[in-house]
Scaffold this active site. Structure first.
Site, PDB file in Angstrom:
ATOM      1  N   HIS A   3       4.569   1.667  -8.083  1.00 63.42           N
ATOM      2  CA  HIS A   3       3.477   0.577  -7.944  1.00 63.42           C
ATOM      3  C   HIS A   3       2.742   0.945  -9.265  1.00 63.42           C
ATOM      4  O   HIS A   3       2.396  -0.151  -9.716  1.00 63.42           O
ATOM      5  CB  HIS A   3       2.833   0.905  -6.704  1.00 63.42           C
ATOM      6  CG  HIS A   3       3.324   0.646  -5.474  1.00 63.42           C
ATOM      7  ND1 HIS A   3       3.534   1.556  -4.597  1.00 63.42           N
ATOM      8  CD2 HIS A   3       3.860  -0.408  -5.131  1.00 63.42           C
ATOM      9  CE1 HIS A   3       4.166   1.272  -3.536  1.00 63.42           C
ATOM     10  NE2 HIS A   3       4.321   0.082  -3.773  1.00 63.42           N
TER      11      HIS A   3
ATOM     12  N   GLY B 102       0.775  -1.040  -0.029  1.00 62.24           N
ATOM     13  CA  GLY B 102       0.027   0.014   0.085  1.00 62.24           C
ATOM     14  C   GLY B 102       0.668   1.250  -0.088  1.00 62.24           C
ATOM     15  O   GLY B 102       2.058   1.209  -0.120  1.00 62.24           O
ATOM     16  N   TYR B 103       0.286   2.381   0.135  1.00 65.83           N
ATOM     17  CA  TYR B 103       0.787   3.778   0.135  1.00 65.83           C
ATOM     18  C   TYR B 103       1.341   3.941  -1.226  1.00 65.83           C
ATOM     19  O   TYR B 103       2.458   4.420  -1.417  1.00 65.83           O
ATOM     20  CB  TYR B 103       1.706   4.253   1.403  1.00 65.83           C
ATOM     21  CG  TYR B 103       1.642   5.652   1.530  1.00 65.83           C
ATOM     22  CD1 TYR B 103       0.630   5.854   2.220  1.00 65.83           C
ATOM     23  CD2 TYR B 103       2.610   6.123   1.259  1.00 65.83           C
ATOM     24  CE1 TYR B 103       0.372   7.339   2.535  1.00 65.83           C
ATOM     25  CE2 TYR B 103       2.397   7.731   1.650  1.00 65.83           C
ATOM     26  CZ  TYR B 103       1.430   8.317   2.370  1.00 65.83           C
ATOM     27  OH  TYR B 103       1.186   9.456   2.508  1.00 65.83           O
ATOM     28  N   LEU B 104       0.504   3.578  -2.252  1.00 69.17           N
ATOM     29  CA  LEU B 104       1.055   3.432  -3.576  1.00 69.17           C
ATOM     30  C   LEU B 104       1.629   4.807  -4.196  1.00 69.17           C
ATOM     31  O   LEU B 104       1.127   5.827  -4.004  1.00 69.17           O
ATOM     32  CB  LEU B 104      -0.183   2.845  -4.517  1.00 69.17           C
ATOM     33  CG  LEU B 104      -0.738   1.506  -3.905  1.00 69.17           C
ATOM     34  CD1 LEU B 104      -1.866   1.028  -4.835  1.00 69.17           C
ATOM     35  CD2 LEU B 104       0.242   0.368  -3.759  1.00 69.17           C
TER      36      LEU B 104
ATOM     37  N   GLY C 254       8.970  -4.881  -8.782  1.00 72.03           N
ATOM     38  CA  GLY C 254       9.865  -3.676  -8.892  1.00 72.03           C
ATOM     39  C   GLY C 254      11.322  -4.213  -8.799  1.00 72.03           C
ATOM     40  O   GLY C 254      11.672  -4.877  -7.798  1.00 72.03           O
TER      41      GLY C 254
ATOM     42  N   LYS D 276      13.540  -2.114  -8.028  1.00 72.19           N
ATOM     43  CA  LYS D 276      14.271  -1.492  -6.706  1.00 72.19           C
ATOM     44  C   LYS D 276      14.425  -2.415  -5.533  1.00 72.19           C
ATOM     45  O   LYS D 276      15.700  -2.274  -4.985  1.00 72.19           O
ATOM     46  CB  LYS D 276      13.313  -0.442  -6.373  1.00 72.19           C
ATOM     47  CG  LYS D 276      13.897   0.507  -5.230  1.00 72.19           C
ATOM     48  CD  LYS D 276      13.226   1.574  -4.671  1.00 72.19           C
ATOM     49  CE  LYS D 276      13.286   1.825  -3.127  1.00 72.19           C
ATOM     50  NZ  LYS D 276      12.364   1.156  -2.548  1.00 72.19           N
ATOM     51  N   ASP D 277      13.522  -3.471  -5.397  1.00 70.29           N
ATOM     52  CA  ASP D 277      13.781  -4.293  -4.599  1.00 70.29           C
ATOM     53  C   ASP D 277      14.406  -5.622  -5.013  1.00 70.29           C
ATOM     54  O   ASP D 277      13.685  -6.483  -5.150  1.00 70.29           O
ATOM     55  CB  ASP D 277      12.588  -4.836  -3.891  1.00 70.29           C
ATOM     56  CG  ASP D 277      11.909  -3.794  -3.020  1.00 70.29           C
ATOM     57  OD1 ASP D 277      12.481  -3.162  -1.937  1.00 70.29           O
ATOM     58  OD2 ASP D 277      10.858  -3.187  -3.363  1.00 70.29           O
TER      59      ASP D 277
ATOM     60  N   GLN E 182       6.997  -9.654   7.721  1.00 70.23           N
ATOM     61  CA  GLN E 182       8.321  -9.118   7.151  1.00 70.23           C
ATOM     62  C   GLN E 182       9.298  -8.037   7.793  1.00 70.23           C
ATOM     63  O   GLN E 182      10.103  -7.578   7.346  1.00 70.23           O
ATOM     64  CB  GLN E 182       8.323  -9.099   5.555  1.00 70.23           C
ATOM     65  CG  GLN E 182       7.532  -7.870   5.200  1.00 70.23           C
ATOM     66  CD  GLN E 182       7.076  -7.856   3.796  1.00 70.23           C
ATOM     67  OE1 GLN E 182       6.317  -8.520   3.383  1.00 70.23           O
ATOM     68  NE2 GLN E 182       7.744  -6.961   3.260  1.00 70.23           N
TER      69      GLN E 182
HETATM   70  O1  PAF Z   1       7.832  -5.159  -1.933  1.00 74.63           O
HETATM   71  C1  PAF Z   1       6.829  -5.173  -1.191  1.00 74.63           C
HETATM   72  O2  PAF Z   1       5.947  -4.292  -0.995  1.00 74.63           O
HETATM   73  C2  PAF Z   1       6.495  -6.510  -0.146  1.00 74.63           C
HETATM   74  O3  PAF Z   1       7.887  -7.075   0.297  1.00 74.63           O
HETATM   75  C3  PAF Z   1       5.592  -7.435  -0.789  1.00 74.63           C
HETATM   76  C4  PAF Z   1       6.127  -8.105  -2.072  1.00 74.63           C
HETATM   77  C5  PAF Z   1       4.381  -6.826  -1.392  1.00 74.63           C
HETATM   78  C6  PAF Z   1       5.243  -8.621   0.325  1.00 74.63           C
HETATM   79  O4  PAF Z   1       4.731  -8.154   1.326  1.00 74.63           O
END
Ligand code: PAF
Length: 283
Positions: free
Chosen positions: A37, A31-33, A147, A149-150, A61
């Site tokens: 996103h 969220g908080y797109l 993405g 970025k991650d 996480q």
């Molecule tokens: O990249 C993210 O926003 C999160 O790690 C994900 C993939 C939605 C899992 O919670």
């Protein structure tokens, strides 16, 4: 565009689409797109008949001292963005819907998760792999969008899908940046004016490293030393890591003699930001 809270509602909607022979893309988010996103939703909208966006701040996480409570949330704003970019369904569950009482099954991974962000966030990828596996089982998409970025997350998910024979195409989408170069991130909202200026040191270092690679530099140390030098000039910045790794295995490499990822994590005050480049993208 519909917003649903339960797994049953998602399954019913996807079943109805499947009955009509429609393909389904999934964009997992917390969220908080932002425009990053939006680019994933655009890509899914282009490739698939229907797009599901999950909007769930996944507690599993986050480490005990991380920003779970303060992580920004705004479902109304997210809904407008998803609708504007052609998304069809938002799945916005409460934590209890995803993790019922007695929940005790996890998806864990060794090796790839023990480098880079895994060193300072030891439980992070277990939480990511578990929630993404659950989302894959709930939505059963044809394709899922993440993405670049991650970058480590993308590599971990590709590896998980391969290891566990999940029949889903993983699509990696380019980093989206602010006009001044800062990679878009929901965590940028934590920065005050001074921090926002200081954060530009990440993209400056990335540009310099990418330029060296483009000009033929093969020594990982030469590239990362130069990038560290740039970051260390910014008084508000504290380096977590600056590393060159094999793009698939995430293991450090002394020479850039294969597809590699140059990844950095830097604290600007208390805010931890990441950025990177893949060598295949700078040729
Ligand atoms: O990249 C993210 O926003 C999160 O790690 C994900 C993939 C939605 C899992 O919670």
């Amino acid at each position: 565009m519909k917003v649903v809270k339960t797994i049953d509602e998602v399954r019913a909607q996807v079943k109805a689409w499947r009955a009509q022979g429609l393909s389904v893309g999934l964009v997992p988010t917390m969220g908080y797109l932002h425009e990053g996103h939006a680019s994933l939703i655009d890509a899914s909208h282009k490739d698939n008949d229907r797009t599901v966006v999950s909007d769930f701040v996944n507690p599993m996480q986050f480490g005990p001292s991380e920003d779970l409570e303060s992580y920004p949330r705004d479902l109304e704003r997210d809904s407008a963005l998803v609708k504007a970019h052609g998304g069809d369904l938002i799945f916005n569950p409460e934590p209890e819907e995803m993790y019922h009482e007695g929940f005790s099954s996890f998806v864990d991974m060794t090796i790839l998760t023990e480098e880079l962000c895994g060193l300072s966030r030891p439980i992070h990828f277990r939480g990511v792999c578990t929630v993404v596996s659950k989302l894959f089982n709930i939505v059963k998409p044809d394709r899922a969008y993440f993405g670049k970025k991650d970058a480590q997350q993308l590599a971990v998910i590709r590896h998980m899908v391969d290891d566990l024979n999940m029949d889903i195409e993983i699509v990696g989408c380019p980093i989206v940046r602010e006009p001044d170069g800062l990679a878009k991130s929901s965590r940028n909202t934590y920065l005050n004016d001074e921090g926002r200026k200081a954060a530009l040191v990440l993209s400056r270092a990335i540009l310099a490293g990418a330029d060296m690679v483009r000009n033929g530099e093969k020594s990982s140390k030469a590239v990362t030393d130069r990038m560290k030098q740039i970051i260390e000039c910014e008084p508000l910045a504290k380096i977590d890591y600056v590393k060159l790794v094999d793009a698939k295995t995430m293991q450090q490499i002394p020479m850039i003699d294969r597809d590699a990822l140059c990844a950095i994590a830097v604290y600007i005050g208390k805010t931890r930001l990441i950025d990177n480049f893949f060598t295949e993208d700078v040729k």
